[in-house]
Design an enzyme around this catalytic site. Structure first.
Site, PDB file in Angstrom:
ATOM      1  N   PHE A   1       5.886   0.842   0.608  1.00 41.16           N
ATOM      2  CA  PHE A   1       7.248   0.490   0.172  1.00 41.16           C
ATOM      3  C   PHE A   1       8.280   0.605   1.287  1.00 41.16           C
ATOM      4  O   PHE A   1       9.345   0.010   1.214  1.00 41.16           O
ATOM      5  CB  PHE A   1       7.677   1.411  -0.996  1.00 41.16           C
TER       6      PHE A   1
ATOM      7  N   LYS B   1      -0.825  -7.936  -0.192  1.00 43.98           N
ATOM      8  CA  LYS B   1      -0.506  -7.111  -1.375  1.00 43.98           C
ATOM      9  C   LYS B   1       0.700  -6.248  -1.020  1.00 43.98           C
ATOM     10  O   LYS B   1       0.607  -5.299  -0.259  1.00 43.98           O
ATOM     11  CB  LYS B   1      -1.712  -6.223  -1.712  1.00 43.98           C
TER      12      LYS B   1
ATOM     13  N   CYS C   1       7.368   6.636   8.880  1.00 46.17           N
ATOM     14  CA  CYS C   1       6.200   7.384   9.377  1.00 46.17           C
ATOM     15  C   CYS C   1       6.451   7.906  10.784  1.00 46.17           C
ATOM     16  O   CYS C   1       5.672   8.695  11.291  1.00 46.17           O
ATOM     17  CB  CYS C   1       4.975   6.497   9.347  1.00 46.17           C
TER      18      CYS C   1
ATOM     19  N   GLU D   1       2.646  16.052   4.482  1.00 41.25           N
ATOM     20  CA  GLU D   1       3.734  15.113   4.781  1.00 41.25           C
ATOM     21  C   GLU D   1       4.817  15.285   3.725  1.00 41.25           C
ATOM     22  O   GLU D   1       4.505  15.436   2.547  1.00 41.25           O
ATOM     23  CB  GLU D   1       3.191  13.683   4.752  1.00 41.25           C
TER      24      GLU D   1
ATOM     25  N   GLU E   1       4.115  -2.263  -5.055  1.00 40.22           N
ATOM     26  CA  GLU E   1       4.674  -2.621  -6.367  1.00 40.22           C
ATOM     27  C   GLU E   1       6.107  -2.107  -6.514  1.00 40.22           C
ATOM     28  O   GLU E   1       6.835  -2.533  -7.416  1.00 40.22           O
ATOM     29  CB  GLU E   1       3.770  -2.113  -7.502  1.00 40.22           C
TER      30      GLU E   1
ATOM     31  N   SER F   1      -0.047   6.023   2.630  1.00 46.84           N
ATOM     32  CA  SER F   1      -0.266   7.467   2.778  1.00 46.84           C
ATOM     33  C   SER F   1      -1.717   7.746   3.190  1.00 46.84           C
ATOM     34  O   SER F   1      -2.612   6.922   2.948  1.00 46.84           O
ATOM     35  CB  SER F   1       0.043   8.153   1.455  1.00 46.84           C
TER      36      SER F   1
HETATM   37  P1  NAD Z   1       1.008   4.660  -0.773  1.00 44.24           P
HETATM   38  O1  NAD Z   1      -0.209   5.146  -0.074  1.00 44.24           O
HETATM   39  O2  NAD Z   1       1.403   5.315  -2.040  1.00 44.24           O
HETATM   40  O3  NAD Z   1       0.858   3.095  -1.130  1.00 44.24           O
HETATM   41  C1  NAD Z   1       0.475   2.146  -0.158  1.00 44.24           C
HETATM   42  C2  NAD Z   1      -0.238   0.994  -0.849  1.00 44.24           C
HETATM   43  O4  NAD Z   1      -1.414   1.488  -1.484  1.00 44.24           O
HETATM   44  C3  NAD Z   1       0.606   0.344  -1.932  1.00 44.24           C
HETATM   45  O5  NAD Z   1       0.459  -1.045  -1.821  1.00 44.24           O
HETATM   46  C4  NAD Z   1       0.021   0.884  -3.240  1.00 44.24           C
HETATM   47  O6  NAD Z   1       0.096  -0.023  -4.289  1.00 44.24           O
HETATM   48  C5  NAD Z   1      -1.425   1.173  -2.888  1.00 44.24           C
HETATM   49  N1  NAD Z   1      -2.000   2.334  -3.595  1.00 44.24           N
HETATM   50  C6  NAD Z   1      -1.343   3.453  -3.998  1.00 44.24           C
HETATM   51  N2  NAD Z   1      -2.217   4.318  -4.568  1.00 44.24           N
HETATM   52  C7  NAD Z   1      -3.437   3.737  -4.506  1.00 44.24           C
HETATM   53  C8  NAD Z   1      -4.756   4.149  -4.909  1.00 44.24           C
HETATM   54  N3  NAD Z   1      -4.969   5.314  -5.488  1.00 44.24           N
HETATM   55  N4  NAD Z   1      -5.774   3.306  -4.680  1.00 44.24           N
HETATM   56  C9  NAD Z   1      -5.583   2.125  -4.072  1.00 44.24           C
HETATM   57  N5  NAD Z   1      -4.356   1.689  -3.680  1.00 44.24           N
HETATM   58  C10 NAD Z   1      -3.309   2.480  -3.879  1.00 44.24           C
HETATM   59  O7  NAD Z   1       2.193   4.694   0.299  1.00 44.24           O
HETATM   60  P2  NAD Z   1       3.737   4.421   0.060  1.00 44.24           P
HETATM   61  O8  NAD Z   1       4.302   5.545  -0.747  1.00 44.24           O
HETATM   62  O9  NAD Z   1       3.953   3.029  -0.414  1.00 44.24           O
HETATM   63  O10 NAD Z   1       4.292   4.480   1.556  1.00 44.24           O
HETATM   64  C11 NAD Z   1       4.635   5.670   2.192  1.00 44.24           C
HETATM   65  C12 NAD Z   1       3.485   6.185   3.017  1.00 44.24           C
HETATM   66  O11 NAD Z   1       3.103   5.221   3.997  1.00 44.24           O
HETATM   67  C13 NAD Z   1       3.822   7.441   3.804  1.00 44.24           C
HETATM   68  O12 NAD Z   1       2.736   8.323   3.741  1.00 44.24           O
HETATM   69  C14 NAD Z   1       4.034   6.925   5.210  1.00 44.24           C
HETATM   70  O13 NAD Z   1       3.827   7.894   6.232  1.00 44.24           O
HETATM   71  C15 NAD Z   1       3.022   5.841   5.275  1.00 44.24           C
HETATM   72  N6  NAD Z   1       3.313   4.878   6.318  1.00 44.24           N
HETATM   73  C16 NAD Z   1       2.585   4.957   7.457  1.00 44.24           C
HETATM   74  C17 NAD Z   1       2.846   4.097   8.501  1.00 44.24           C
HETATM   75  C18 NAD Z   1       2.061   4.198   9.780  1.00 44.24           C
HETATM   76  O14 NAD Z   1       2.290   3.396  10.636  1.00 44.24           O
HETATM   77  N7  NAD Z   1       1.156   5.136   9.946  1.00 44.24           N
HETATM   78  C19 NAD Z   1       3.859   3.145   8.382  1.00 44.24           C
HETATM   79  C20 NAD Z   1       4.582   3.074   7.195  1.00 44.24           C
HETATM   80  C21 NAD Z   1       4.303   3.950   6.166  1.00 44.24           C
END
Ligand code: NAD
Length: 486
Positions: free
Chosen positions: A149, A173, A281, A377, A176, A226
């Site tokens: 997001f 994708k 991040c 985190e 959401e 994450s």
């Molecule tokens: P998230 O992991 O909750 O979601 C990321 C994606 O995974 C979304 O599209 C979501 O729909 C999907 N998802 C969520 N739970 C799932 C599951 N159990 N099984 C399969 N798919 C699932 O992350 P977020 O809250 O959208 O974003 C924030 C996170 O992203 C933070 O941890 C941040 O550090 C990380 N991030 C990392 C970088 C990097 O470059 N390392 C860059 C941006 C964000």
């Protein structure tokens, strides 16, 4: 509702589906601005088939032809910066300035992709007398990218333009929580002249991610989110014999010395921890104070108060995430940490909606307690301070973190800065800089639990991920003089 219901984008058209829908809240107001479908394997399959059908013609174009379409797209981005930023502001909550910066970064990423015909040129050599070997970058076929997001426009631009320039067709994708921005991306790519089926969007949550990992026609999957989910995706996609590059979470350490420039350090650290309300991040998470850095800490406490929620600092993405952050701060206080700045008590800007999910900047000082800061985190405007007796000890503390996105040194001493750069266990190092994001053509990617898979997600390092090398060896005539391999 401010925005139409979000639909999937398949084969160049927005399509309706009967799936359950989820509300999309604006963190600025807490009110519903759109709805998003929770798609299924069937929807992913439709998108993959469209991409597969589009692949022969798209991959059959020269990379110069493909990059012409990306040039058109780049121009559309330039003409629509404000419009795109307004959508990001509404659905993600970040300030208009931050949202504009995000779109500008997407433009830079698209420019890199436009330059791929100049970079991915292959090599040629006469390897034996009369025998020539040459390499070319061949696309993989249908690929997919799964997004978080926090950068709903920039993160898809880390992957989509490069993957397309190299001749792949893609299924995207979005999160959401922030699906509207990707809808605009689809519209603008079509307007730029991208053939139908080359770029597809399937909205939803876990089910869509699992379908992407399982679909036999998808050759490569990029994921950003994450760490726990990155691990799930990496394991599932690779167990299905796909390429996968999965970027995870972070907890970025800043090693700060007493000789650091007071004004520069305090301002940079404040901007790093408060920008996007700490939901980056690359945000500064932990200061490891080496010696007495109290003047810098005091100045930092002053600087963060300039980040007024609702004015210079955006809200947290959801009510739940805000509650988690408040619980983390409360737990730290119970464990003996001192709150130098307590974001649970803050004044919003008067223009800000009282129903927005705001939290003030928070600085948690662990230096005077034996309790250990938890290594999870936090992902909010929460900054923690611990101490170390020496730079060596600070580096070993940084190594205890499971993550490895960024690490920084704040000092005027070049030798110490170099020592941190050489020894910190992180993919991106900052010297007197709060957000050490490498700009194009340098690549972006962390280490350890911040990234699973080989290579980085942007820049030259990403070219190998979105392509496969073809090696062509040819001989056209019998030579008078030959060697042992002719
Ligand atoms: P998230 O992991 O909750 O979601 C990321 C994606 O995974 C979304 O599209 C979501 O729909 C999907 N998802 C969520 N739970 C799932 C599951 N159990 N099984 C399969 N798919 C699932 O992350 P977020 O809250 O959208 O974003 C924030 C996170 O992203 C933070 O941890 C941040 O550090 C990380 N991030 C990392 C970088 C990097 O470059 N390392 C860059 C941006 C964000």
């Amino acid at each position: 509702m401010k925005y139409q219901d979000v639909r999937n984008f398949i084969n160049g058209e927005f399509v309706s589906c009967d799936n359950k829908r989820m509300d999309v809240d604006s963190p600025l107001t807490g009110s519903v601005i759109s709805t998003v479908p929770l798609s299924s394997y069937h929807d992913v399959d439709l998108a993959v088939n469209a991409a597969k059908n589009a692949f022969p013609a798209w991959s059959g174009m020269t990379s110069k032809m493909r990059s012409q379409i990306l040039y058109n797209y780049r121009q559309l981005l330039e003409e629509n910066v404000e419009m795109l930023a307004a959508i990001i502001h509404d659905e993600n909550g970040k300030t208009m300035d931050e949202a504009i910066a995000e779109v500008r970064k997407s433009i830079e990423l698209t420019e890199f992709a436009c330059s791929i015909p100049q970079i991915a040129v292959g090599e040629v050599l006469e390897v034996s007398i009369g025998v020539e070997c040459r390499t070319e970058y061949a696309p993989l076929g249908v690929v997919a990218c799964i997004n978080p997001f926090n950068f709903p426009h920039m993160v898809p631009h880390w992957t989509v333009p490069n993957a397309l320039a190299l001749g792949n067709c893609i299924v995207v994708k979005p999160s959401e929580l922030t699906p509207v921005t990707t809808t605009k991306m689809a519209e603008m790519l079509k307007q730029a002249g991208l053939p139908d089926g080359v770029f597809n969007v399937v909205n939803g949550a876990k089910d869509v991610v699992e379908a992407i990992c399982d679909h036999p026609e998808i050759k490569a999957v990029s994921f950003v989110g994450s760490t726990p989910v990155a691990q799930i995706v990496y394991r599932r996609a690779t167990s299905n014999l796909k390429r996968c590059l999965a970027l995870g979470g972070a907890k970025n350490h800043l090693i700060v010395l007493p000789d650091a420039n007071l004004e520069l350090s305090a301002a940079d650290i404040a901007a790093s921890m408060c920008g996007s309300a700490g939901q980056r991040c690359m945000a500064a998470s932990v200061m490891i104070a080496v010696g007495n850095v109290n003047p810098i800490v005091e100045k930092l406490c002053e600087e963060v108060l300039k980040f007024i929620p609702g004015k210079k600092m955006p809200p947290i993405i959801s009510r739940q995430s805000r509650e988690n952050l408040v619980a983390y701060i409360t737990e730290a206080e119970k464990n003996g940490a001192v709150l130098l700045v307590d974001g649970r008590q803050f004044s919003n800007d008067e223009q800000a909606d009282p129903n927005g999910y705001y939290l003030g900047p928070t600085i948690i000082d662990w230096r005077h307690t034996d309790a250990k800061m938890p290594y999870q985190e936090v992902f909010g405007p929460v900054f923690e301070i611990i101490s170390a007796k020496s730079v060596e000890e600070a580096i070993s503390v940084q190594h205890e973190s499971p993550f490895g996105n960024a690490a920084s040194a704040f000092t005027q001493n070049g030798a110490i800065a170099k020592m941190v750069a050489q020894n910190a266990s992180a993919g991106m190092i900052g010297i007197n800089i709060g957000v050490p994001v490498p700009r194009e053509p340098f690549s972006f990617g962390g280490w350890n639990a911040s990234k699973f898979g080989a290579g980085d997600i942007t820049g030259k390092s990403s070219l190998g991920f979105w392509s496969q090398l073809k090696k062509v060896t040819s001989k056209w005539a019998k030579q008078e003089i030959t060697d042992w391999m002719s």
